[in-house]
Design a protein around this motif. Sequence first.
Motif, short mmCIF file in Angstrom:
data_model
loop_
_atom_site.label_atom_id
_atom_site.label_comp_id
_atom_site.label_asym_id
_atom_site.label_seq_id
_atom_site.Cartn_x
_atom_site.Cartn_y
_atom_site.Cartn_z
N SER A 107 7.05 13.24 18.62
CA SER A 107 6.43 12.07 19.22
C SER A 107 7.44 11.21 19.95
N THR A 108 8.64 11.11 19.40
CA THR A 108 9.68 10.28 20.01
C THR A 108 10.26 10.93 21.26
N VAL A 109 10.54 12.22 21.17
CA VAL A 109 11.21 12.91 22.27
C VAL A 109 10.25 13.26 23.41
N LEU A 110 9.07 13.78 23.07
CA LEU A 110 8.18 14.31 24.09
C LEU A 110 6.99 13.42 24.42
N LEU A 111 6.55 12.59 23.47
CA LEU A 111 5.40 11.73 23.74
C LEU A 111 5.79 10.31 24.11
N GLY A 112 7.08 10.01 24.05
CA GLY A 112 7.56 8.72 24.51
C GLY A 112 7.36 7.56 23.56
N GLU A 113 7.09 7.83 22.27
CA GLU A 113 7.00 6.74 21.30
C GLU A 113 8.38 6.11 21.13
N ARG A 114 8.41 4.79 21.04
CA ARG A 114 9.68 4.09 20.88
C ARG A 114 10.19 4.23 19.45
N ALA A 115 11.49 4.49 19.33
CA ALA A 115 12.11 4.60 18.01
C ALA A 115 13.22 3.57 17.91
N HIS A 116 13.31 2.90 16.75
CA HIS A 116 14.39 1.93 16.54
C HIS A 116 15.20 2.32 15.31
N GLY A 117 16.20 1.49 14.99
CA GLY A 117 17.15 1.82 13.94
C GLY A 117 16.53 2.13 12.60
N LEU A 118 15.53 1.34 12.19
CA LEU A 118 14.90 1.55 10.89
C LEU A 118 14.17 2.90 10.83
N GLN A 119 13.62 3.31 11.95
CA GLN A 119 12.92 4.59 11.97
C GLN A 119 13.91 5.75 11.86
N PHE A 120 15.05 5.63 12.53
CA PHE A 120 16.08 6.66 12.37
C PHE A 120 16.56 6.71 10.93
N LEU A 121 16.72 5.53 10.31
CA LEU A 121 17.11 5.47 8.91
C LEU A 121 16.05 6.11 8.02
N GLY A 122 14.78 5.87 8.37
CA GLY A 122 13.69 6.48 7.63
C GLY A 122 13.74 8.00 7.69
N ALA A 123 14.02 8.54 8.88
CA ALA A 123 14.12 9.99 9.03
C ALA A 123 15.25 10.56 8.17
N VAL A 124 16.37 9.83 8.13
CA VAL A 124 17.50 10.25 7.30
C VAL A 124 17.11 10.23 5.82
N ALA A 277 9.17 7.33 4.67
CA ALA A 277 7.87 7.26 5.35
C ALA A 277 7.52 5.83 5.72
N LEU A 278 7.78 4.89 4.80
CA LEU A 278 7.49 3.49 5.09
C LEU A 278 8.36 2.97 6.22
N LEU A 279 9.63 3.35 6.23
CA LEU A 279 10.54 2.92 7.31
C LEU A 279 10.10 3.49 8.65
#
Length: 282
Positions: A107-124, A277-279
């Motif tokens: 969604s972030t790479v191909l659909l253009g959804e914006r990602a911020h620091g907390l979301q990257f932390l959530g993925a980690v 998931a919450l992040l």
Amino acid sequence: MTLGPLLLLLSALLHAAWNGLAKASKDKESFLFLTILLSGLLTAASLPISGTGFIFPDNRAFAIAVLSGVFEGFYFLTLSKALRASSLGKSYAIMRGGAMVLVWMYSTVLLGERAHGLQFLGAVFVLLGILAMNFQDLLKGKRQNLKNDIWAYISAIFIAGYHLAYHEALTENTDPKPLFLVAMIVSLPFLLYGIRSAPWQRLKATMTSHPARVLLCGSFATASFLIFLYGLKVSAPGFAISLRNSSIFFAVLFSVFLKESLTRTQILGATTIGLGALLLSL
């Protein structure tokens, strides 16, 4: 909180509940076949009651619905194997957490959804949580346990696939009910393949031993999927699957009710995945 997140949370609870019922069944393949068959029948019966016809905006939307069913079919097959091979809490966390990261990345790479620091932390956090679920097996060299978990990882790919396919169909203004109905119909041959050995005897045995559980599971599955699709219709796919995967917390609770032996590290891993998931949903 708006209606979309509330629907996704309710869907999460129901989804973990019907997975718990499937885990408690003896013959998981026949149980899942009956569950999805009932789910399809309930959805078909709801069409005239709700005034919704079996209508798709165009051929592309219908083709995407069929693709969703293919992903669902492979998901159900791998789900039965994952639930047979491992505990509900562990397999569920790996399946949903892995799918969440795949969908979020897409969604972030191909659909253009914006990602911020907390979301990257959530993925980690999600990835670290998945690693923690297998930490003791890696540490002690329990290769068989790691091989058993492979079904949960494969299932995550198909979960991500049907989430993205559903979202694409909904962007075509497809109504969730016929979309879900087509997906369930398409998935049934996959489930029938799973019970190809003495199918009628297995189905009869499951219906005889667990009639109320099959009815409850089919109802929960139908409500969970339809509520999720309506939530997905008003939410971005990355956000939707993130909040929907709060079901990981519910699955851990159901795992306790099933008296499964989750280690402290695995409980910590599932909690970390849930926090991720919450992040990701912020």
